[in-house]
Motif scaffolding. Structure first.
Motif, mmCIF file in Angstrom:
data_model
loop_
_atom_site.group_PDB
_atom_site.id
_atom_site.type_symbol
_atom_site.label_atom_id
_atom_site.label_comp_id
_atom_site.label_asym_id
_atom_site.label_seq_id
_atom_site.Cartn_x
_atom_site.Cartn_y
_atom_site.Cartn_z
ATOM 1 N N UNK A 687 0.818 -1.219 0.000
ATOM 2 C CA UNK A 687 0.000 0.000 0.000
ATOM 3 C C UNK A 687 0.844 1.257 0.000
ATOM 4 N N UNK A 688 2.163 1.121 0.212
ATOM 5 C CA UNK A 688 3.050 2.281 0.202
ATOM 6 C C UNK A 688 2.933 3.131 1.443
ATOM 7 N N UNK A 689 2.567 2.526 2.575
ATOM 8 C CA UNK A 689 2.381 3.294 3.809
ATOM 9 C C UNK A 689 3.578 3.124 4.740
ATOM 10 N N UNK A 690 3.849 4.175 5.530
ATOM 11 C CA UNK A 690 4.929 4.121 6.504
ATOM 12 C C UNK A 690 4.503 3.284 7.700
ATOM 13 N N UNK A 691 5.474 3.003 8.569
ATOM 14 C CA UNK A 691 5.205 2.191 9.753
ATOM 15 C C UNK A 691 4.099 2.792 10.611
ATOM 16 N N UNK A 692 4.203 4.085 10.890
ATOM 17 C CA UNK A 692 3.216 4.708 11.777
ATOM 18 C C UNK A 692 1.844 4.769 11.101
ATOM 19 N N UNK A 693 1.829 5.002 9.787
ATOM 20 C CA UNK A 693 0.556 5.035 9.074
ATOM 21 C C UNK A 693 -0.109 3.657 9.098
ATOM 22 N N UNK A 694 0.692 2.611 8.935
ATOM 23 C CA UNK A 694 0.158 1.251 9.035
ATOM 24 C C UNK A 694 -0.408 1.011 10.427
ATOM 25 N N UNK A 695 0.331 1.477 11.434
ATOM 26 C CA UNK A 695 -0.103 1.328 12.824
ATOM 27 C C UNK A 695 -1.457 1.992 13.050
ATOM 28 N N UNK A 696 -1.609 3.214 12.564
ATOM 29 C CA UNK A 696 -2.866 3.938 12.748
ATOM 30 C C UNK A 696 -4.002 3.323 11.922
ATOM 31 N N UNK A 697 -3.680 2.830 10.721
ATOM 32 C CA UNK A 697 -4.706 2.212 9.870
ATOM 33 C C UNK A 697 -5.250 0.940 10.520
ATOM 34 N N UNK A 698 -4.342 0.131 11.056
ATOM 35 C CA UNK A 698 -4.787 -1.100 11.694
ATOM 36 C C UNK A 698 -5.560 -0.801 12.979
ATOM 37 N N UNK A 699 -5.134 0.222 13.704
ATOM 38 C CA UNK A 699 -5.882 0.616 14.895
ATOM 39 C C UNK A 699 -7.276 1.104 14.506
ATOM 40 N N UNK A 700 -7.354 1.854 13.412
ATOM 41 C CA UNK A 700 -8.646 2.373 12.951
ATOM 42 C C UNK A 700 -9.596 1.245 12.565
ATOM 43 N N UNK A 701 -9.065 0.193 11.899
ATOM 44 C CA UNK A 701 -9.917 -0.937 11.526
ATOM 45 C C UNK A 701 -10.595 -1.527 12.757
ATOM 46 N N UNK A 702 -9.826 -1.691 13.825
ATOM 47 C CA UNK A 702 -10.396 -2.261 15.044
ATOM 48 C C UNK A 702 -11.425 -1.322 15.665
ATOM 49 N N UNK A 703 -11.108 -0.042 15.734
ATOM 50 C CA UNK A 703 -12.017 0.919 16.367
ATOM 51 C C UNK A 703 -13.302 1.080 15.575
ATOM 52 N N UNK A 704 -13.207 0.967 14.238
ATOM 53 C CA UNK A 704 -14.381 1.162 13.388
ATOM 54 C C UNK A 704 -15.269 -0.077 13.316
#
Length: 889
Positions: A687-704
């Protein structure tokens, strides 16, 4: 080297002979114009511009033009040229037709397509140009020639169609004929499904955005355009008959149309499509499956180190593939889970039954893929015998199951049809040790066909006649070493050495071939018998092939029954594997409850970590989360086992919902609907995302998307940004999980400030991984204890990693300064100057000339227990201290 020269010579000879052959037929026109053969090639190539065209010429498949240039580079072939004497010679490279599969597989594995252009008529009987046509288009999603290392892997071709409400998706493994279909709401769900399936190729009916096309490229997925077929096709209507969703039907039609177009043959083994909903199973994204290492190790991509590696005790390829499917889609139905548990328990209790079944399964070949080869028409006699021997094992399996007292095993046996007639049909038709090729005879038993037996009798008598002729001719000519022989080029002959040529009766013998040390002759009588023998041999070979095809077509009628049997034996294989693993590793059957989400795992263990550690060295831990506890906030040093504890819980849940027993003394579990993870730190290259962006994206999936029935694992959220930002985000995420989501969550962190949340969040509980310090060294206890950790032990872990002592001393000084400033961190502006600030004033003696290095050494000496050290270790310590003192100066 001589073999290489000989091979090149043969290749060139064939090309020259082919050219002569065309010229003799008036095909080769003026050298300056395109020959009819090349015109035929260009016309066929137009139909397949995105594929390598393997064009059959005699005993070789030739590549021309750009295909030759590129193919020679990829396949390491010798690049030659056709029409060398013209101004524009045509690049050419070829491969022997007997070895073409290896070259095709190499190209397809690299993501290319290959069109096989075959001679459709015998060149000897052709009038004018030999007719040619594409017999198959091999693509990444339709390749069937799997190697032994791929036997337990599925190769999926996926079809995706866009609809008003979202997407229709269907996929199939051509080698087994299985077809599945679903509908998804957005492209994110589609891409996740493609990655989870590990699909090699997707047929897509709409335009892809640049972002989506980039995703396909980075995921190494070949994108193909749909194919429209004219008329009605029985395979399409048969496969889609049970589907009700228009999106699923459309995707399935597109899938089967593409298969029919590329394979160009009847696909009788395709099964009725099975519709599924993603939310019918425990949902885990592709990232979650990778993080938990269900199928392969995240580091190596290999089987070893994965959950599949631990659970795979299957003895058939189809059992291994089924286990992978189960791991990717754990069940939500307690009833279905308990059916699997019942089979596993029965085989666990019935040791001798299980061993008898396993012994029989070892003789079962891959029925699913054998039926695919039968349907394709490329099965050989040896593979039909493999099918027969596999069927011979089924009665042994049934007897073992029926002799057991378990109702589950008895009922399972009652559902199996052993197909005795098919096994008998094959074994009474095919010889015990048939050749690989089906076109050269030697396949069919005696007594199967009267005409074939007559041909064989003629050939046997003819050979006896030849042997007698050799004896007679030796007596007539007086040549003791005269012999009657045969080769494919010159036929039968009489060979006489040069030393005996004077004895040859030239009135009866006609010279046929001259050798270095001998002459070969023919007589009218020998020629007559040669014609008789060759005619019988040719007709015998043709008849044998016809009988083999008839047998293959008869077996083809049983494909649905064979596929059903294959599925049943695969499931039985997995159940035996579950029972074996449970017995070997001391697993227990988990219990389920649906009225609450309480978790009670007593002495749980990580199945993979336990496997690689010395027996008995793994420290088990409990997971007790009742209705009053939804979040465990886990603290403790790095490397102490926080991540292992979290993954352990997730793997136990997955194993339980797959139907396996679990590594624990006792397990009472809810049914989880989804698992979310944020474990590990890495960029997402796809996806071309940085480590922190991946971290936030995966956290968002769980929260959503997480519900109260979900399991959430978060490891070190917020570490990818500044300290205050990270701590604030981590705290807010914990609070949102607690107040809004309500899922069971394991949250590991190094932000000790978050442990104060236990005072304000009713359903959060602090736990930590125990560690202790002895003699200045950190010792991990790997035991989960109540309450927060007393410190992070970060510098101790750095010491274990082997950082230079100067770095460790400087880190210790900085830590003391921070601690002296109070429990709260300095403002961010002061953090920047921390390394330049003088140490805060602390009461100490006015004169202290002891250096930092000396202080450290003195501390080490005071904490040193000489009784635990060998003389050599003490000498090494003294040498280290001496070096540190010299470095300090």
């Amino acid at each position: 080297m001589r073999w290489f020269i000989f091979a090149v010579f043969c290749h060139c000879l064939i090309i020259v002979n082919s050219t002569i052959y065309f010229e003799e037929r008036g095909i080769h026109l003026a050298k300056s114009s395109t020959t009819p053969m090349m015109e035929q090639y260009y016309e066929i190539k137009k139909q397949y511009p995105d594929a390598f065209l393997f064009y059959r010429v005699g005993d070789f498949y030739e590549l021309f033009e750009d295909d030759a240039v590129k193919g020679a580079q990829i396949l390491e072939l010798t690049l030659t040229h056709r029409s060398n004497k013209t101004e524009n010679p045509i690049p050419m490279a070829g491969v022997p037709h007997m070895a073409v599969d290896n070259y095709v597989n190499t190209l397809v594995e690299k993501g290319y397509k290959v069109a096989l252009c075959e001679q459709l008529e015998d060149p000897k009987k052709a009038k004018g140009m030999v007719k040619r046509g594409i017999i198959q288009l091999v693509t990444p999603g339709t390749m069937m020639n799997e190697g032994p290392n791929d036997a337990k892997d599925s190769n999926y071709l996926t079809s995706v169609v866009t609809t008003k409400s979202g997407f229709g998706l269907a996929y199939s493994d051509l080698s087994t004929g299985e077809v599945y279909a679903t509908h998804l709401k957005d492209f994110a769900a589609v891409s996740n499904e493609l990655l989870s399936l590990r699909t090699r190729e997707v047929v897509y009916n709409g335009p892809l955005s640049e972002k989506d096309r980039d995703f396909m490229h980075k995921a190494n997925i070949t994108v193909s355009e749909p194919v429209k077929l004219e008329g009605e096709h029985a395979e399409i209507s048969y496969v889609e008959q049970s589907l009700t969703s228009n999106a699923e039907k459309e995707a399935t039609r597109q899938l089967i149309s593409y298969l029919l177009s590329t394979q160009k043959r009847s696909l009788a083994h395709l099964q009725i499509a099975k519709s599924y909903e993603v939310n019918q199973y425990l949902q885990m994204s592709h990232t979650v499956q990778n993080n938990l290492e269900l199928i392969a190790s995240a580091k190596t991509g290999k089987k070893m180190g994965s959950l599949f590696w631990v659970l795979d005790k299957t003895h058939t390829a189809m059992g291994g593939r089924l286990l992978k499917q189960w791991l990717a889609r754990p069940l939500l139905s307690v009833e279905e889970i308990e059916k699997r548990q019942e089979m596993t328990q029965a085989l666990f209790d019935g040791y001798f039954t299980r061993e008898n079944v396993i012994d029989a399964l070892k003789g079962v070949y891959d029925l699913e893929r054998l039926t695919g080869r039968i349907a394709f028409g490329n099965v050989n006699a040896r593979e039909l015998l493999q099918l027969s021997r596999s069927l011979d094992a089924v009665p042994v399996i049934l007897e073992a199951l029926k002799q057991d007292n378990s109702p589950a095993l008895n009922n399972f046996a009652d559902q199996i049809d052993p197909l005795k007639g098919v096994a008998e049909l094959i074994s009474t038709t095919i010889v015990k040790d048939p050749p690989i090729l089906t076109t050269e005879g030697g396949l069919i038993r005696e007594g199967v066909d009267a005409q074939l037996d007559r041909y064989r009798d003629a050939m046997n008598n003819g050979k006896k006649w030849l042997a007698q002729m050799e004896v007679d001719e030796r007596q007539k000519t007086g040549i003791d070493n005269l012999k009657v022989g045969y080769n494919k080029v010159f036929g039968y002959y009489i060979q006489v050495s040069n030393g005996n040529k004077s004895k040859v009766p030239l009135d009866r013998y006609t010279r046929k071939q001259t050798l270095t040390n001998a002459e070969r002759y023919i007589t009218p009588e020998l020629k007559e018998h040669e014609n008789l023998i060759m005619e019988a041999q040719t007709r015998s070979t043709d008849l044998e092939y016809d009988l083999f095809v008839k047998l293959r077509e008869e077996v083809k009628k049983y494909i649905p029954a064979l596929q059903k049997l294959g599925n049943q034996l695969a499931a039985l294989d997995v159940y035996c594997g579950f029972a074996t693993v449970a017995e070997q590793n001391d697993y227990v059957k988990p219990n389920f409850h649906t009225d609450n989400q309480d978790i009670s795992v007593i002495a749980g263990r990580h199945p993979v970590v336990e496997k690689v550690m010395t027996a008995g060295s793994y420290i088990p831990n409990d997971v007790e989360m009742d209705n009053g506890t939804n979040i465990f906030l886990i603290t403790g040093p790095n490397m102490s086992g926080k991540s292992t504890y979290m993954r352990q819980m997730a793997l136990i849940a997955i194993m339980a919902q797959v139907g396996s027993f679990v590594p624990a003394e006792q397990a009472d579990l809810p049914i989880f609907d989804q698992i979310f993870t944020r474990i590990g730190a890495a960029d997402d290259l796809i996806s071309g995302q940085s480590t922190f962006m991946v971290e936030m994206s995966e956290a968002n999936d769980a929260l959503q998307y997480a519900t109260k029935r979900s399991l959430v694992l978060f490891d070190e959220i917020g570490r990818g940004t500044a300290t205050y930002d990270g701590m604030a985000l981590a705290g807010a995420i914990v609070k949102y999980l607690h107040d809004k989501v309500g899922a069971k969550a394991l949250f590991a962190t190094h932000y000790h400030e978050l442990t104060d949340l236990e005072d304000s969040l009713d359903h959060l509980k602090n736990i930590h991984v125990g560690a202790t310090e002895e003699n200045g060294k950190l010792i991990f206890l790997h035991k989960i204890l109540p309450g927060p950790a007393d410190q992070s032990y970060g510098i101790h872990v750095a010491q274990l990693a082997g950082l230079p002592k100067a770095v460790l001393r400087e880190a210790t000084k900085l830590l003391k300064r921070l601690e002296a400033q109070g429990s709260e961190l300095a403002p961010a502006s002061q953090q920047l100057d921390l390394f330049n600030e003088p140490a805060p004033k602390v009461e100490e003696p006015e004169v202290d000339e002891t250096s930092e290095a000396e202080k450290d050494i003195l501390d080490e000496i005071s904490n040193l227990y000489l009784a635990d050290k060998t003389p050599l270790e003490v000498m090494q310590l003294v040498a280290d201290w001496q070096k540190d003192l010299k470095d300090e100066k």
